[in-house]
Design a protein around this motif. Structure first.
Motif, short mmCIF file in Angstrom:
data_model
loop_
_atom_site.label_atom_id
_atom_site.label_comp_id
_atom_site.label_asym_id
_atom_site.label_seq_id
_atom_site.Cartn_x
_atom_site.Cartn_y
_atom_site.Cartn_z
N ALA A 98 14.25 -2.34 -21.11
CA ALA A 98 14.73 -2.90 -22.37
C ALA A 98 15.62 -1.92 -23.12
N LEU A 99 15.18 -0.65 -23.21
CA LEU A 99 15.89 0.32 -24.04
C LEU A 99 17.06 0.99 -23.34
N LEU A 100 16.97 1.11 -22.00
CA LEU A 100 17.97 1.90 -21.28
C LEU A 100 18.92 1.07 -20.43
N VAL A 101 18.51 -0.15 -20.08
CA VAL A 101 19.35 -0.97 -19.18
C VAL A 101 19.81 -2.24 -19.89
N LEU A 102 18.88 -3.13 -20.23
CA LEU A 102 19.26 -4.45 -20.72
C LEU A 102 19.94 -4.38 -22.09
N GLY A 103 19.34 -3.65 -23.03
CA GLY A 103 19.94 -3.56 -24.36
C GLY A 103 21.32 -2.93 -24.34
N PRO A 104 21.47 -1.72 -23.78
CA PRO A 104 22.81 -1.13 -23.71
C PRO A 104 23.81 -1.97 -22.94
N LEU A 400 18.18 10.81 -24.68
CA LEU A 400 17.80 10.28 -25.99
C LEU A 400 18.99 10.38 -26.95
N LEU A 401 19.70 11.51 -26.92
CA LEU A 401 20.88 11.67 -27.75
C LEU A 401 21.99 10.71 -27.33
N VAL A 402 22.11 10.49 -26.02
CA VAL A 402 23.14 9.57 -25.52
C VAL A 402 22.92 8.17 -26.08
N ILE A 403 21.65 7.73 -26.12
CA ILE A 403 21.34 6.40 -26.64
C ILE A 403 21.84 6.27 -28.08
N LYS A 404 21.59 7.30 -28.88
CA LYS A 404 21.99 7.25 -30.28
C LYS A 404 23.51 7.47 -30.45
N LEU A 405 24.06 8.40 -29.65
CA LEU A 405 25.48 8.67 -29.76
C LEU A 405 26.31 7.48 -29.31
N GLY A 406 25.78 6.70 -28.37
CA GLY A 406 26.50 5.53 -27.89
C GLY A 406 26.35 4.31 -28.78
N ASN A 407 25.56 4.44 -29.85
CA ASN A 407 25.38 3.33 -30.80
C ASN A 407 26.63 3.20 -31.66
N PRO A 408 27.31 2.05 -31.63
CA PRO A 408 28.56 1.91 -32.42
C PRO A 408 28.35 2.17 -33.90
N ALA A 409 27.11 2.01 -34.40
CA ALA A 409 26.86 2.27 -35.82
C ALA A 409 26.89 3.77 -36.12
N ALA A 432 30.63 15.65 -24.60
CA ALA A 432 30.83 15.41 -23.18
C ALA A 432 29.72 16.07 -22.37
N THR A 433 29.33 17.27 -22.77
CA THR A 433 28.26 17.98 -22.05
C THR A 433 26.93 17.25 -22.20
N ILE A 434 26.63 16.78 -23.41
CA ILE A 434 25.37 16.06 -23.64
C ILE A 434 25.32 14.79 -22.80
N VAL A 435 26.41 14.02 -22.81
CA VAL A 435 26.43 12.76 -22.05
C VAL A 435 26.34 13.04 -20.55
N PHE A 478 25.77 10.00 -9.32
CA PHE A 478 24.38 9.57 -9.40
C PHE A 478 23.63 10.39 -10.45
N ILE A 479 24.02 11.65 -10.61
CA ILE A 479 23.58 12.47 -11.73
C ILE A 479 24.83 13.08 -12.36
N HIS A 480 24.74 13.41 -13.63
CA HIS A 480 25.85 14.03 -14.35
C HIS A 480 27.15 13.21 -14.24
N SER A 481 27.00 11.90 -14.33
CA SER A 481 28.19 11.06 -14.30
C SER A 481 29.09 11.38 -15.48
N VAL A 482 30.40 11.52 -15.22
CA VAL A 482 31.35 11.78 -16.30
C VAL A 482 31.91 10.49 -16.87
N ASP A 483 31.38 9.36 -16.44
CA ASP A 483 31.67 8.08 -17.08
C ASP A 483 30.66 7.91 -18.22
N PRO A 484 31.11 7.69 -19.46
CA PRO A 484 30.15 7.56 -20.57
C PRO A 484 29.09 6.50 -20.32
N ARG A 485 29.39 5.48 -19.49
CA ARG A 485 28.40 4.44 -19.20
C ARG A 485 27.42 4.87 -18.12
N GLY A 486 27.67 6.02 -17.48
CA GLY A 486 26.76 6.51 -16.45
C GLY A 486 26.97 5.91 -15.08
#
Length: 537
Positions: A98-104, A400-409, A432-435, A478-486
């Protein structure tokens, strides 16, 4: 062999087991709906009429199989005290979905120009396809579960999910808990009283059910009296709607959408296999000798059935089989639970129940689950590997930071999309490093922790091999994707700063692997007190 009449389908203890197992499943369904509808603005109708019926049907099928397995074991052993394996929705991965796949994904589909209905339908198809992917993985791995647990140390398996549990299942639901402080804190405190302190209740009922009732009464009582949180309103009455979860091929349309989420989905499936092995061993220790392969296969079938029929959350055998046995439950409680949840999804009364359960009442049990998994990661790993468990937590903090940083609000979508543009001369950009660290965080945690465990055990060449695997996974995202969507990608398709970051991260793994390989050529003294440390633990 005793006559069949001595092996009763229902005993009084089955009622206790039924309430406990039903509350577990309802709480997870409730949090899924609260997260999707309340946090991401997902259409409620799609959740209740498309996602829930298939999800609940998987619970029905799995519990029917486990009930039959218990009856077979009782017949073969001639015993009347056999307790069925409990099956339900897996809390960490269901909430993670719910929080990491469907909602985003729903938010991303809308940002791509889809209207709300199209985005919701695409998200549902993604959820179905994700369940099919995880179910097929579990089906295959059920034959190799023991080999997997030998290859990956327990600190890596438990540490990776423990980090996700603390950061995502602990922290995020804690915020939801405290949005209604009185209700949330009272409910959370009661759960700690009954589950952790083992406090006595004034009436005889499951402790979780008691906490839910008190929290719900408090929520609506304060709200109606005008003393609740601002904006309180009674939920709309949910009409009973008959929705038969028939198999559908719409999951095929969702398969391409799963690609960016494979770094999450594959570990989710793997963890259910490892968990199934553990709970099978737990049941054997309690006296019920189920075959591990049968337990895993039944659970994989239940997940696949749910996915084919529109479900979005995977099932799992619960680790509490000995606890249900101590309650006096035998075979009837799984049959009752399967029928109640499965038929509730079909006739719609499960949707009505979860709509009336406030998120401030549901979220505390998820916080407890996150805390319990975090503690288990340390408790069930060798003490000398404790630092490897702690290391596995750090990528989850980044996500956890990515979830909040990716929030348009919080950050405008165009700013988030421009993370990999420009450098300031002091290293890579912070965001970029955090994502990059957060993308694929579960597999990253497993790689880091496995390598550190190997180093702690002075298996430096093994650590080097693990790091080289990390380098390969990094190159393909698969890890450390440089695409913001992962999402994953071909490394030669990258350009600019993204290519530089991808190759730097991969090069870092290679450099450390080479260094460890060279150091392993020295004469090494054996690690001190390994056996005594484990005995002390």
């Amino acid at each position: 062999m005793p006559p069949i009449t001595q092996r009763r389908w229902f005993v009084p203890g089955d009622l206790n087991g039924f309430f406990g197992l039903v509350v577990d499943n309802l709480s997870i369904l409730g949090f899924i709906s609260a997260a999707l509808i309340g946090i991401f603005g997902f259409p409620a109708d799609v959740v209740f009429t498309r996602m829930f019926p298939g999800t609940a049907f998987g619970v029905l099928i799995g519990n029917l199989i486990y009930t039959w397995m218990a009856h077979r074991l009782a017949r073969e052993s001639g015993r009347s005290d056999v307790t069925a394996m409990p099956l339900g929705l897996d809390a960490p991965t269901s909430i993670g979905m719910a929080l990491l796949v469907l909602g985003p994904a729903f938010v991303a589909f809308k940002q791509q120009g889809m209207d709300e209905a199209a985005a919701a339908n695409a998200t549902w198809q993604l959820g179905m396809a994700s369940l099919v992917v995880m179910g097929l993985l579990k089906l295959v791995l059920s034959f190799f579960g023991d080999a997997i647990t030998r290859a990956v140390p327990r600190a890596a398996l438990l540490g990776s999910i423990g980090g996700a549990a603390l950061a995502l299942l602990g922290f995020l639901p804690l915020i939801e808990t405290l949005r209604s402080p009185v209700v949330g804190l009272v409910t959370f405190g009661l759960l700690m009283y009954v589950l952790v302190a083992k406090g006595k209740l004034p009436i005889r009922m499951p402790g979780v059910l008691f906490a839910f009732i008190v929290g719900t009464v408090l929520y609506y009582g304060l709200g109606i009296a005008g003393l609740g949180t601002p904006g309180f309103k009674l939920p709309d009455a949910a009409p009973l709607r008959f929705t038969l979860p028939l198999p559908t091929l719409q999951f095929l349309d969702g398969l391409p959408y799963t690609v960016p989420y494979l770094p999450l989905l594959l570990p989710f499936g793997l963890l259910m296999v490892v968990g199934g092995i553990n709970v099978s061993e737990s049941a054997r220790a309690a006296g019920d000798n189920y075959r591990t392969r049968d337990v895993l296969l039944a659970e994989a079938v239940a997940t696949l059935v749910a996915g084919f029929c529109g479900g979005v959350a995977q099932t799992t055998p619960y680790i509490g089989q000995p606890a249900y046995k101590h309650m006096g439950a035998r075979m009837g409680y799984t049959l009752l639970t399967g029928l109640f949840i499965g038929l509730g999804g079909i006739f719609g009364y499960v949707s009505g129940l979860v709509q009336w359960l406030p998120i401030a009442v549901l979220a505390p049990i998820i916080v407890y689950v996150g805390m319990d998994i975090t503690v288990q990661a340390f408790h069930d790993s060798p003490r000398r590997h404790a630092l490897a468990v702690a290391l596995a937590f750090l990528p989850s903090v980044a996500y956890l930071l990515v979830i909040k940083l990716g929030n348009p609000a919080w950050i405008a979508p165009d700013r988030f999309a421009a993370l990999y543009e420009g450098v300031d001369g002091h290293g890579l950009p912070d965001l970029a490093t955090i994502v990059t660290l957060g993308n694929g965080f579960i597999i990253t945690a497993m790689i880091w922790s496995t390598a550190l465990v190997a180093m702690i055990d002075h298996r430096f060449r093994r650590a080097a091999v693990v790091l080289l695997i990390g380098a390969v996974l990094t190159l393909f995202g698969f890890i450390h994707s440089v695409d913001p969507r992962g999402s994953i990608y071909w490394p030669w398709m990258l350009d600019g700063l993204r290519r530089a970051i991808a190759w730097q991260f991969a090069g870092a793994y290679v450099a450390l692997a080479v260094l460890l390989g060279l150091l392993s050529l020295q004469r090494q003294s054996p690690p001190e007190h390994l056996e005594s440390t484990d005995r002390a633990h």
